[in-house]
Design an enzyme around this catalytic site. Structure first.
Site, PDB file in Angstrom:
ATOM      1  N   ASN A 141       1.947 -23.020 -16.454  1.00 25.04           N
ATOM      2  CA  ASN A 141       1.209 -24.191 -15.967  1.00 25.04           C
ATOM      3  C   ASN A 141       1.474 -25.332 -16.947  1.00 25.04           C
ATOM      4  O   ASN A 141       0.914 -25.361 -18.038  1.00 25.04           O
ATOM      5  CB  ASN A 141      -0.286 -23.830 -15.907  1.00 25.04           C
ATOM      6  CG  ASN A 141      -1.166 -25.015 -15.567  1.00 25.04           C
ATOM      7  OD1 ASN A 141      -0.677 -26.090 -15.209  1.00 25.04           O
ATOM      8  ND2 ASN A 141      -2.468 -24.834 -15.680  1.00 25.04           N
ATOM      9  N   TRP A 142       2.329 -26.238 -16.529  1.00 31.12           N
ATOM     10  CA  TRP A 142       2.744 -27.321 -17.441  1.00 31.12           C
ATOM     11  C   TRP A 142       1.689 -28.424 -17.544  1.00 31.12           C
ATOM     12  O   TRP A 142       1.837 -29.357 -18.320  1.00 31.12           O
ATOM     13  CB  TRP A 142       4.083 -27.905 -16.996  1.00 31.12           C
ATOM     14  CG  TRP A 142       5.238 -26.943 -17.116  1.00 31.12           C
ATOM     15  CD1 TRP A 142       5.203 -25.681 -17.664  1.00 31.12           C
ATOM     16  CD2 TRP A 142       6.596 -27.143 -16.682  1.00 31.12           C
ATOM     17  NE1 TRP A 142       6.452 -25.105 -17.604  1.00 31.12           N
ATOM     18  CE2 TRP A 142       7.326 -25.974 -17.005  1.00 31.12           C
ATOM     19  CE3 TRP A 142       7.260 -28.199 -16.053  1.00 31.12           C
ATOM     20  CZ2 TRP A 142       8.689 -25.849 -16.723  1.00 31.12           C
ATOM     21  CZ3 TRP A 142       8.629 -28.064 -15.763  1.00 31.12           C
ATOM     22  CH2 TRP A 142       9.321 -26.903 -16.097  1.00 31.12           C
ATOM     23  N   LYS A 143       0.658 -28.333 -16.740  1.00 28.45           N
ATOM     24  CA  LYS A 143      -0.437 -29.316 -16.755  1.00 28.45           C
ATOM     25  C   LYS A 143       0.118 -30.751 -16.700  1.00 28.45           C
ATOM     26  O   LYS A 143       1.176 -30.971 -16.113  1.00 28.45           O
ATOM     27  CB  LYS A 143      -1.346 -29.072 -17.965  1.00 28.45           C
ATOM     28  CG  LYS A 143      -1.843 -27.614 -18.018  1.00 28.45           C
ATOM     29  CD  LYS A 143      -2.961 -27.378 -18.987  1.00 28.45           C
ATOM     30  CE  LYS A 143      -3.377 -25.898 -18.908  1.00 28.45           C
ATOM     31  NZ  LYS A 143      -4.498 -25.575 -19.782  1.00 28.45           N
ATOM     32  N   GLY A 198      -0.539 -21.720 -20.286  1.00 27.44           N
ATOM     33  CA  GLY A 198      -0.533 -23.169 -20.438  1.00 27.44           C
ATOM     34  C   GLY A 198       0.390 -23.573 -21.576  1.00 27.44           C
ATOM     35  O   GLY A 198       1.607 -23.615 -21.436  1.00 27.44           O
ATOM     36  N   GLY A 199      -0.205 -23.865 -22.727  1.00 26.28           N
ATOM     37  CA  GLY A 199       0.529 -24.403 -23.871  1.00 26.28           C
ATOM     38  C   GLY A 199       1.846 -23.708 -24.185  1.00 26.28           C
ATOM     39  O   GLY A 199       2.878 -24.354 -24.378  1.00 26.28           O
ATOM     40  N   SER A 211      -4.874 -18.899 -23.755  1.00 25.50           N
ATOM     41  CA  SER A 211      -4.259 -18.743 -25.075  1.00 25.50           C
ATOM     42  C   SER A 211      -3.292 -17.559 -25.169  1.00 25.50           C
ATOM     43  O   SER A 211      -3.162 -16.930 -26.217  1.00 25.50           O
ATOM     44  CB  SER A 211      -5.328 -18.647 -26.164  1.00 25.50           C
ATOM     45  OG  SER A 211      -6.054 -19.871 -26.226  1.00 25.50           O
ATOM     46  N   HIS A 226      -8.481 -24.216 -10.915  1.00 23.94           N
ATOM     47  CA  HIS A 226      -8.361 -24.118 -12.378  1.00 23.94           C
ATOM     48  C   HIS A 226      -9.623 -24.703 -13.023  1.00 23.94           C
ATOM     49  O   HIS A 226     -10.198 -25.672 -12.514  1.00 23.94           O
ATOM     50  CB  HIS A 226      -7.122 -24.891 -12.842  1.00 23.94           C
ATOM     51  CG  HIS A 226      -6.800 -24.641 -14.284  1.00 23.94           C
ATOM     52  ND1 HIS A 226      -7.472 -25.271 -15.299  1.00 23.94           N
ATOM     53  CD2 HIS A 226      -5.904 -23.817 -14.871  1.00 23.94           C
ATOM     54  CE1 HIS A 226      -6.984 -24.840 -16.461  1.00 23.94           C
ATOM     55  NE2 HIS A 226      -6.032 -23.962 -16.227  1.00 23.94           N
ATOM     56  N   GLU A 254     -10.037 -26.608 -15.448  1.00 22.28           N
ATOM     57  CA  GLU A 254      -9.971 -28.045 -15.753  1.00 22.28           C
ATOM     58  C   GLU A 254     -10.281 -28.879 -14.514  1.00 22.28           C
ATOM     59  O   GLU A 254     -10.855 -29.959 -14.609  1.00 22.28           O
ATOM     60  CB  GLU A 254      -8.586 -28.376 -16.346  1.00 22.28           C
ATOM     61  CG  GLU A 254      -8.467 -27.864 -17.776  1.00 22.28           C
ATOM     62  CD  GLU A 254      -7.055 -27.522 -18.216  1.00 22.28           C
ATOM     63  OE1 GLU A 254      -6.077 -27.967 -17.567  1.00 22.28           O
ATOM     64  OE2 GLU A 254      -6.927 -26.798 -19.217  1.00 22.28           O
ATOM     65  N   GLU A 279      -9.491 -16.378 -16.067  1.00 21.27           N
ATOM     66  CA  GLU A 279      -9.316 -17.284 -17.194  1.00 21.27           C
ATOM     67  C   GLU A 279     -10.682 -17.662 -17.769  1.00 21.27           C
ATOM     68  O   GLU A 279     -11.322 -18.610 -17.280  1.00 21.27           O
ATOM     69  CB  GLU A 279      -8.609 -18.560 -16.739  1.00 21.27           C
ATOM     70  CG  GLU A 279      -7.219 -18.334 -16.192  1.00 21.27           C
ATOM     71  CD  GLU A 279      -6.354 -19.579 -16.376  1.00 21.27           C
ATOM     72  OE1 GLU A 279      -5.326 -19.475 -17.046  1.00 21.27           O
ATOM     73  OE2 GLU A 279      -6.733 -20.647 -15.882  1.00 21.27           O
ATOM     74  N   GLY A 282      -6.687 -22.948 -23.983  1.00 16.19           N
ATOM     75  CA  GLY A 282      -6.256 -24.003 -24.897  1.00 16.19           C
ATOM     76  C   GLY A 282      -6.948 -23.980 -26.244  1.00 16.19           C
ATOM     77  O   GLY A 282      -6.888 -24.958 -26.992  1.00 16.19           O
TER      78      GLY A 282
HETATM   79  P1  PGA Z   1      -3.498 -22.025 -22.329  1.00 16.68           P
HETATM   80  O1  PGA Z   1      -3.876 -22.474 -20.837  1.00 16.68           O
HETATM   81  O2  PGA Z   1      -2.449 -20.956 -22.199  1.00 16.68           O
HETATM   82  O3  PGA Z   1      -2.969 -23.261 -22.985  1.00 16.68           O
HETATM   83  O4  PGA Z   1      -4.738 -21.492 -22.946  1.00 16.68           O
HETATM   84  C1  PGA Z   1      -4.025 -21.515 -19.831  1.00 16.68           C
HETATM   85  C2  PGA Z   1      -4.350 -22.198 -18.528  1.00 16.68           C
HETATM   86  O5  PGA Z   1      -4.950 -23.281 -18.530  1.00 16.68           O
HETATM   87  O6  PGA Z   1      -4.018 -21.674 -17.463  1.00 16.68           O
END
Ligand code: PGA
Length: 255
Positions: free
Chosen positions: A13-15, A238-239, A217, A99, A101, A171, A177
């Site tokens: 997930n490149w956000k 994500g990251g 994470s 998600h 967010e 999640e 994050g």
């Molecule tokens: P993260 O994000 O790996 O940076 O914790 C995961 C996600 O938001 O799906």
């Protein structure tokens, strides 16, 4: 890993991180660096303006195109929104729905999530339903209740016939994050509950085919521990998905 029933899936997930030029560079690096394996499905989910450039580059490869969101209607007066029909035409195969967010910053309710899940299925994409508790909910002992509610509401307009038409991503919000991944035992406990809930909704046969990912994470250093247990069918990343070496190691751990 997850036994023969379910092929692991790793989704990057490149956000809201990469421009079109940067997305093209990253996907080129991934295509060189990722050894494709029939034992794992890998998808990347760029931001909407980058979908076309990524679609063109991955065409003919085993990498799957993902999106980070969609609207529940196919077209209409919804300024600024993007529909499932538009995504499907671009070749999007998987789409992240609900998600945390989006739930936190964009008012995404269980009801909207439910409609988006149905919209994704209408266009034959695989929606990845994100569920997970906030830290305060965990502290109050409400994790199972919160996750079960998100799961049931999210799936209530989706007909599950095979089990492979949807993916669930557990999640925990406090792990996203933060560099503080959930413990393997915590993940297994929730994943088991999710599969039991699925079983009571659609029967254990179909439930056994639904992939349940972990997200929060995930990194090269903890992927083997987090993705090792048989309950965990892959990761939503994500990251670490923005760094080729990290992502490659996670895909390797999932396979
Ligand atoms: P993260 O994000 O790996 O940076 O914790 C995961 C996600 O938001 O799906």
């Amino acid at each position: 890993m997850s036994g023969s029933l379910r092929r692991p899936l790793v989704v990057g997930n490149w956000k809201m991180n990469l421009t079109e030029v940067q997305a093209a560079t990253l996907v080129d690096q991934l295509l060189q660096g990722l050894s494709t394996s029939p034992r794992v499905d890998v998808a990347v989910a760029p931001a909407f303006p980058c979908l076309r450039v990524v679609a063109d580059r991955i065409s003919g490869t085993s990498l799957l195109l993902g999106a980070q969101n969609l609207h529940w209607e196919d077209s209409g007066p919804f300024t600024g929104e993007v529909s499932g029909r538009m995504l499907a035409e671009l070749g999007v195969r998987v789409v992240i729905v609900g998600h945390s967010e989006r739930r936190t910053h964009f008012g995404e309710t269980d009801e909207r999530v439910q409609r988006k899940m149905a919209a994704a299925r209408r266009h034959e994409m695989i929606p990845i339903l994100c569920v997970g508790e906030q830290e305060s909910e965990r502290d109050d002992g409400r994790t199972m209740e919160v996750v079960a509610r998100q799961l049931r509401r999210g799936l209530s307009d989706v007909a599950l016939r095979q089990g492979s038409e949807v993916v669930i991503a557990y999640e925990p919000v406090w792990a996203i994050g933060t560099g503080r991944a959930a413990l393997p035992g915590q993940i297994q406990e929730v994943h088991r509950m999710i599969r039991e809930e699925l079983g009571s909704m659609v029967g254990s046969e179909i439930a056994s085919k639904v992939r349940i990912l972990y997200g929060g994470s995930v990194a090269a250093g903890n992927a083997a521990d987090l993705l090792g247990p048989s309950e965990v069918d892959g990761a939503l990343v994500g990251g670490a998905s923005l760094q080729v070496e990290q992502f490659r190691a996670i895909v390797g751990a999932a396979a």
